[in-house]
Structures are given as structure tokens and as C-alpha cells.
Motif scaffolding. Sequence first.
Motif, PDB file in Angstrom:
ATOM      1  N   ALA A  23      77.384  14.555 -49.912  1.00 26.21           N
ATOM      2  CA  ALA A  23      77.946  13.857 -48.763  1.00 26.21           C
ATOM      3  C   ALA A  23      79.082  14.625 -48.097  1.00 26.21           C
ATOM      4  N   TRP A  24      79.056  14.642 -46.777  1.00 26.64           N
ATOM      5  CA  TRP A  24      80.182  15.030 -45.964  1.00 26.64           C
ATOM      6  C   TRP A  24      80.976  13.760 -45.680  1.00 26.64           C
ATOM      7  N   MET A  25      82.217  13.918 -45.336  1.00 23.91           N
ATOM      8  CA  MET A  25      83.063  12.774 -45.025  1.00 23.91           C
ATOM      9  C   MET A  25      83.656  12.938 -43.633  1.00 23.91           C
ATOM     10  N   MET A  26      83.591  11.870 -42.840  1.00 23.88           N
ATOM     11  CA  MET A  26      84.213  11.846 -41.526  1.00 23.88           C
ATOM     12  C   MET A  26      85.560  11.130 -41.637  1.00 23.88           C
ATOM     13  N   HIS A  27      86.542  11.618 -40.866  1.00 23.57           N
ATOM     14  CA  HIS A  27      87.895  11.066 -40.913  1.00 23.57           C
ATOM     15  C   HIS A  27      88.408  10.815 -39.502  1.00 23.57           C
ATOM     16  N   GLY A  28      89.185   9.741 -39.352  1.00 21.02           N
ATOM     17  CA  GLY A  28      89.884   9.462 -38.110  1.00 21.02           C
ATOM     18  C   GLY A  28      91.365   9.284 -38.401  1.00 21.02           C
ATOM     19  N   PHE A  29      92.175   9.396 -37.350  1.00 23.93           N
ATOM     20  CA  PHE A  29      93.620   9.382 -37.533  1.00 23.93           C
ATOM     21  C   PHE A  29      94.288   8.495 -36.487  1.00 23.93           C
ATOM     22  N   LEU A  30      95.200   7.661 -36.957  1.00 26.07           N
ATOM     23  CA  LEU A  30      95.995   6.812 -36.069  1.00 26.07           C
ATOM     24  C   LEU A  30      97.390   7.407 -35.951  1.00 26.07           C
ATOM     25  N   LEU A  31      97.765   7.756 -34.728  1.00 26.39           N
ATOM     26  CA  LEU A  31      99.078   8.326 -34.452  1.00 26.39           C
ATOM     27  C   LEU A  31      99.931   7.287 -33.734  1.00 26.39           C
ATOM     28  N   GLN A  32     101.074   6.968 -34.319  1.00 23.17           N
ATOM     29  CA  GLN A  32     101.978   6.012 -33.698  1.00 23.17           C
ATOM     30  C   GLN A  32     102.936   6.763 -32.773  1.00 23.17           C
ATOM     31  N   HIS A  33     102.629   6.734 -31.498  1.00 26.19           N
ATOM     32  CA  HIS A  33     103.384   7.435 -30.459  1.00 26.19           C
ATOM     33  C   HIS A  33     104.337   6.455 -29.799  1.00 26.19           C
ATOM     34  N   GLU A  34     105.425   6.961 -29.259  1.00 25.26           N
ATOM     35  CA  GLU A  34     106.415   6.081 -28.637  1.00 25.26           C
ATOM     36  C   GLU A  34     105.850   5.306 -27.447  1.00 25.26           C
ATOM     37  N   ARG A  35     104.791   5.810 -26.840  1.00 25.87           N
ATOM     38  CA  ARG A  35     104.203   5.112 -25.692  1.00 25.87           C
ATOM     39  C   ARG A  35     103.020   4.231 -26.073  1.00 25.87           C
ATOM     40  N   GLY A  36     102.693   4.222 -27.347  1.00 27.14           N
ATOM     41  CA  GLY A  36     101.592   3.396 -27.823  1.00 27.14           C
ATOM     42  C   GLY A  36     100.740   4.151 -28.824  1.00 27.14           C
TER      43      GLY A  36
END
Length: 220
Positions: A23-36
Motif C-alpha cells: 500500500a501507498w499512503m495519501m496524506h493531506g495537511f491542514l494549515l492554520q493561517h491567520e486569514r483562515g
Amino acid sequence: MKQLYEDLWVSTPELSVCETESAWMMHGFLLQHERGNMLISRVENAEDHQTIAGLGGIIRHYLSGWQEAGPGARQLQQRFNSALYCHTRALGPVSAFVEADDTFNLAEVHCGSFHLVPTPGHTPGSTTYLYASPFGKTYLFVGGTVIRDGNRWVTLQLPESNETDLRKSLEFYRALRPDVVLMSVTRGHPGWCEVSVRQWLALLDEAEHQPRDCRQRVVV
């Protein structure tokens, strides 16, 4: 989702099985930016969507390549009324899953500090995102341009890959000084890696000289 740094989260790995590979794994990222809050790459897990809601939702969703589009992208767009961005040359396959709100084909800066840089080669529409966090680390979201495959750094050769463009993109990478490399796809390794300057340059050399042929296989 798992918190990596004060302003950055990684999604639950999404497993995808190749025809003859583990298996390969897919990843996503949540960035908390000052504008949202911003989302980078692919997040399909429903529990992660709930976590995103608890963190305030997202205002923008950025794709590093067409492989990151999926049903979850449309669900996120509808749930949070977020704007979806992708490279112009990724728009066709992305549109099979979700309608992009805007596209780009040149380097841009969004929200004053979030850098969008087209880096073709892995795919024609591959894009890198660069962000200097106010908490002290510089994040480089490389999508699938360079990835960790077990204990090796590699580039992936897909049917649409272009070796000349990829070499130019890797050369551009050598001028950057990230503290954290964040990958949309890996195999047997988390989706992020802290690096020193020496480690960064060494991994680029290793990846360039270790192309992994996936032209006959479905990676994601």
C-alpha cells in the motif's frame, strides 16, 4: 487528524493498493493561517472532516496534483464553502470529481504569505506550496514530486511524467531551505520529514537518481 506543529495538522493516512505493490499512503495537511484555515492535498476520511470542522473549517483547499482530487474534495467544498485551487494543467482530471474555483499557471502568493509554485515534471500540473510559519519553521508541500518510499527518497515516473521538467523542478528545490518536507504520497513512511540543509540537498540527489517506474501501475 494528528497535530504536527502549532499550526499544522496531518490527515489520517489513506491507503491505496497498487496492482503488484504494497500500500501507498495519501496524506493531506491542514494549515492554520491567520486569514483562515487552508487544506493542502487530499483528505477523504470522514472523521478528519469532523476534526476540520472542530478546528474552524477551511477557507481554501489547494491540490498539488490531479491525483489528490476525490469525492472528499467536493464534500469539503460544499460543507465549508471553501475555494478549491489547482494548476490549469490539472483541471481536466480534477473536474471529474469537483469543480475548481480558480486555477493558476504561474507562481503566486496568496493571503500575503502562502506561495504557490508550479513544479512540473512528476505531472504537468504538479505544484509546490511554501509557507514560512510564524512559529519558526518553513513548510514545503511537495505533493508527489519527491517522496519517501520506505527508507529511500525517490521520484515517481507516471505516464504523464516529463524528465526534463522534473530535473528543472528539482534544481529549483535546491535553492530552497525548508525545515519540514510534507509529501502527499509515501510508502512505509509518514507524510512529513524534518530536514537540515545538508539533508535536504542529499535527499534531492538521492531522489533524482532513484526514479521509481509506476508507468504501468495505478499509484493513487
